[in-house]
Design a protein around this motif. Structure first.
Motif, mmCIF file in Angstrom:
data_model
loop_
_atom_site.group_PDB
_atom_site.id
_atom_site.type_symbol
_atom_site.label_atom_id
_atom_site.label_comp_id
_atom_site.label_asym_id
_atom_site.label_seq_id
_atom_site.Cartn_x
_atom_site.Cartn_y
_atom_site.Cartn_z
ATOM 1 N N GLU A 115 0.829 -1.208 0.000
ATOM 2 C CA GLU A 115 0.000 0.000 0.000
ATOM 3 C C GLU A 115 0.863 1.257 0.000
ATOM 4 O O GLU A 115 0.544 2.237 -0.691
ATOM 5 C CB GLU A 115 -0.926 -0.004 1.221
ATOM 6 N N LEU A 116 1.963 1.230 0.722
ATOM 7 C CA LEU A 116 2.879 2.367 0.763
ATOM 8 C C LEU A 116 3.454 2.648 -0.622
ATOM 9 O O LEU A 116 3.438 3.789 -1.098
ATOM 10 C CB LEU A 116 4.017 2.101 1.763
ATOM 11 N N VAL A 117 3.939 1.618 -1.301
ATOM 12 C CA VAL A 117 4.515 1.794 -2.634
ATOM 13 C C VAL A 117 3.442 2.238 -3.628
ATOM 14 O O VAL A 117 3.669 3.123 -4.455
ATOM 15 C CB VAL A 117 5.211 0.495 -3.109
ATOM 16 N N HIS A 118 2.249 1.650 -3.537
ATOM 17 C CA HIS A 118 1.178 2.031 -4.461
ATOM 18 C C HIS A 118 0.761 3.483 -4.249
ATOM 19 O O HIS A 118 0.577 4.240 -5.202
ATOM 20 C CB HIS A 118 -0.024 1.098 -4.303
ATOM 21 N N THR A 119 0.624 3.894 -3.003
ATOM 22 C CA THR A 119 0.270 5.285 -2.701
ATOM 23 C C THR A 119 1.345 6.232 -3.236
ATOM 24 O O THR A 119 1.034 7.272 -3.820
ATOM 25 C CB THR A 119 0.092 5.473 -1.180
ATOM 26 N N ALA A 120 2.599 5.859 -3.046
ATOM 27 C CA ALA A 120 3.695 6.691 -3.533
ATOM 28 C C ALA A 120 3.714 6.738 -5.062
ATOM 29 O O ALA A 120 3.935 7.798 -5.652
ATOM 30 C CB ALA A 120 5.027 6.162 -3.006
ATOM 31 N N LEU A 121 3.468 5.604 -5.710
ATOM 32 C CA LEU A 121 3.480 5.552 -7.165
ATOM 33 C C LEU A 121 2.442 6.497 -7.761
ATOM 34 O O LEU A 121 2.687 7.137 -8.789
ATOM 35 C CB LEU A 121 3.227 4.119 -7.645
ATOM 36 N N LEU A 122 1.296 6.622 -7.109
ATOM 37 C CA LEU A 122 0.243 7.505 -7.616
ATOM 38 C C LEU A 122 0.614 8.983 -7.508
ATOM 39 O O LEU A 122 -0.011 9.825 -8.143
ATOM 40 C CB LEU A 122 -1.071 7.232 -6.888
ATOM 41 N N GLN A 123 1.640 9.301 -6.722
ATOM 42 C CA GLN A 123 2.081 10.684 -6.575
ATOM 43 C C GLN A 123 3.229 11.047 -7.515
ATOM 44 O O GLN A 123 3.613 12.205 -7.609
ATOM 45 C CB GLN A 123 2.488 10.945 -5.122
ATOM 46 N N VAL A 124 3.771 10.069 -8.207
ATOM 47 C CA VAL A 124 4.846 10.308 -9.177
ATOM 48 C C VAL A 124 4.222 10.948 -10.423
ATOM 49 O O VAL A 124 3.128 10.561 -10.836
ATOM 50 C CB VAL A 124 5.543 8.968 -9.526
ATOM 51 N N PRO A 125 4.897 11.925 -11.039
ATOM 52 C CA PRO A 125 4.358 12.563 -12.250
ATOM 53 C C PRO A 125 4.023 11.534 -13.335
ATOM 54 O O PRO A 125 4.676 10.486 -13.426
ATOM 55 C CB PRO A 125 5.491 13.494 -12.697
ATOM 56 N N PRO A 126 3.024 11.818 -14.172
ATOM 57 C CA PRO A 126 2.491 10.832 -15.120
ATOM 58 C C PRO A 126 3.507 10.158 -16.042
ATOM 59 O O PRO A 126 3.502 8.945 -16.175
ATOM 60 C CB PRO A 126 1.475 11.632 -15.933
ATOM 61 N N ARG A 127 4.378 10.907 -16.691
ATOM 62 C CA ARG A 127 5.330 10.268 -17.615
ATOM 63 C C ARG A 127 6.331 9.406 -16.865
ATOM 64 O O ARG A 127 6.690 8.317 -17.328
ATOM 65 C CB ARG A 127 6.044 11.306 -18.473
ATOM 66 N N GLN A 128 6.770 9.859 -15.713
ATOM 67 C CA GLN A 128 7.689 9.053 -14.904
ATOM 68 C C GLN A 128 6.980 7.793 -14.417
ATOM 69 O O GLN A 128 7.551 6.704 -14.424
ATOM 70 C CB GLN A 128 8.216 9.864 -13.726
ATOM 71 N N ARG A 129 5.728 7.947 -14.004
ATOM 72 C CA ARG A 129 4.949 6.789 -13.551
ATOM 73 C C ARG A 129 4.770 5.791 -14.691
ATOM 74 O O ARG A 129 4.906 4.581 -14.497
ATOM 75 C CB ARG A 129 3.586 7.235 -13.030
ATOM 76 N N ALA A 130 4.499 6.307 -15.884
ATOM 77 C CA ALA A 130 4.321 5.426 -17.043
ATOM 78 C C ALA A 130 5.588 4.627 -17.309
ATOM 79 O O ALA A 130 5.539 3.415 -17.542
ATOM 80 C CB ALA A 130 3.943 6.245 -18.277
ATOM 81 N N VAL A 131 6.731 5.286 -17.246
ATOM 82 C CA VAL A 131 8.001 4.586 -17.463
ATOM 83 C C VAL A 131 8.217 3.532 -16.388
ATOM 84 O O VAL A 131 8.599 2.394 -16.687
ATOM 85 C CB VAL A 131 9.183 5.588 -17.488
ATOM 86 N N LEU A 132 7.964 3.868 -15.125
ATOM 87 C CA LEU A 132 8.167 2.904 -14.040
ATOM 88 C C LEU A 132 7.238 1.698 -14.181
ATOM 89 O O LEU A 132 7.672 0.556 -13.988
ATOM 90 C CB LEU A 132 7.953 3.581 -12.679
ATOM 91 N N VAL A 133 5.994 1.952 -14.524
ATOM 92 C CA VAL A 133 5.040 0.846 -14.686
ATOM 93 C C VAL A 133 5.462 -0.054 -15.840
ATOM 94 O O VAL A 133 5.494 -1.285 -15.704
ATOM 95 C CB VAL A 133 3.603 1.379 -14.892
ATOM 96 N N LEU A 134 5.807 0.543 -16.968
ATOM 97 C CA LEU A 134 6.181 -0.264 -18.126
ATOM 98 C C LEU A 134 7.494 -1.012 -17.903
ATOM 99 O O LEU A 134 7.636 -2.167 -18.293
ATOM 100 C CB LEU A 134 6.273 0.605 -19.384
ATOM 101 N N ARG A 135 8.461 -0.373 -17.251
ATOM 102 C CA ARG A 135 9.758 -1.018 -17.025
ATOM 103 C C ARG A 135 9.689 -2.087 -15.946
ATOM 104 O O ARG A 135 10.219 -3.186 -16.123
ATOM 105 C CB ARG A 135 10.812 0.030 -16.612
ATOM 106 N N TYR A 136 9.074 -1.783 -14.809
ATOM 107 C CA TYR A 136 9.190 -2.669 -13.657
ATOM 108 C C TYR A 136 7.965 -3.537 -13.392
ATOM 109 O O TYR A 136 8.095 -4.593 -12.791
ATOM 110 C CB TYR A 136 9.561 -1.856 -12.413
ATOM 111 N N PHE A 137 6.791 -3.117 -13.816
ATOM 112 C CA PHE A 137 5.608 -3.951 -13.618
ATOM 113 C C PHE A 137 5.296 -4.775 -14.864
ATOM 114 O O PHE A 137 4.870 -5.912 -14.766
ATOM 115 C CB PHE A 137 4.399 -3.108 -13.218
ATOM 116 N N GLU A 138 5.500 -4.169 -16.043
ATOM 117 C CA GLU A 138 5.279 -4.895 -17.294
ATOM 118 C C GLU A 138 6.551 -5.562 -17.795
ATOM 119 O O GLU A 138 6.520 -6.314 -18.752
ATOM 120 C CB GLU A 138 4.736 -3.949 -18.368
ATOM 121 N N ASP A 139 7.692 -5.266 -17.171
ATOM 122 C CA ASP A 139 8.985 -5.886 -17.470
ATOM 123 C C ASP A 139 9.399 -5.697 -18.929
ATOM 124 O O ASP A 139 9.884 -6.621 -19.582
ATOM 125 C CB ASP A 139 8.960 -7.375 -17.105
ATOM 126 N N LEU A 140 9.204 -4.478 -19.441
ATOM 127 C CA LEU A 140 9.618 -4.164 -20.808
ATOM 128 C C LEU A 140 11.043 -3.626 -20.798
ATOM 129 O O LEU A 140 11.490 -3.027 -19.819
ATOM 130 C CB LEU A 140 8.693 -3.116 -21.426
#
Length: 177
Positions: free
Chosen positions: A109-134
């Motif tokens: 929950e801590l990481v998810h809450t923090a992720l939602l506060q990251v700016p959109p393009r940075q969040r998109a990169v983090l999601v695609l790189r580390y959650f989608e493993d691209l």
């Protein structure tokens, strides 16, 4: 649309809808909005199916459409005013050690809450790189930017995420394990 094309699209959508919805959730942090984003993306793909059905990597194209749909939604002024502070339901897992469950749920929950506060393009990169493993190259294609931009946005995003997690962690008064 011909029957064969429509059947091909239906098979693609059925096989990939859950993955696209999960990615959309990581982008936006709300399951209802994620469902809308996934459906909008699939509708856009349906409209262009004749042109895109022969692409080598349809799921990469779908992620790109999803990302751009989310960024378009993010830019809409009426979305900015909306606050989502609802609680996510906890799910029970009987195979998990009860002593560790609390700490794992808290950290997630801590990481998810923090992720939602990251700016959109940075969040998109983090999601695609580390959650989608691209790879960096795949993220660059999905976002329509250079690999250098992906690398810099990743570095900035991780630094921002780290700072937000530390701030949230210190304000919660809980000792991280």
């Amino acid at each position: 649309m011909r029957k064969a094309d429509e059947q091909g699209f239906r098979e693609f959508a059925a096989a990939n809808a859950a993955s696209l919805r999960r990615t959309a959730y990581l982008f936006c942090g709300d399951w209802h909005t994620a469902e809308d984003l996934m459906q909008s993306s699939l509708m856009k793909m349906y409209m262009a199916w004749k042109r895109i059905k022969d692409l080598d990597n349809l799921i990469a194209y779908a992620r790109k459409v999803l990302l751009r749909t989310w960024l378009d939604e993010k830019r809409r002024p009426w979305r900015r005013a909306e606050q989502r502070d609802g609680e996510l339901p906890d799910t029970a897992d009987a195979t998990v050690d009860p002593d560790n469950t609390s700490a794992k749920l808290w950290a997630r929950e801590l990481v998810h809450t923090a992720l939602l506060q990251v700016p959109p393009r940075q969040r998109a990169v983090l999601v695609l790189r580390y959650f989608e493993d691209l790879s960096v190259a795949e993220v660059a294609v999905a976002m329509g930017c250079t690999e250098g931009t992906v690398k810099s946005q990743t570095a900035r995003g991780l630094a921002t995420l780290r700072a937000i997690v530390e701030k949230l962690d210190s304000s919660s008064g809980r000792v991280a394990s």
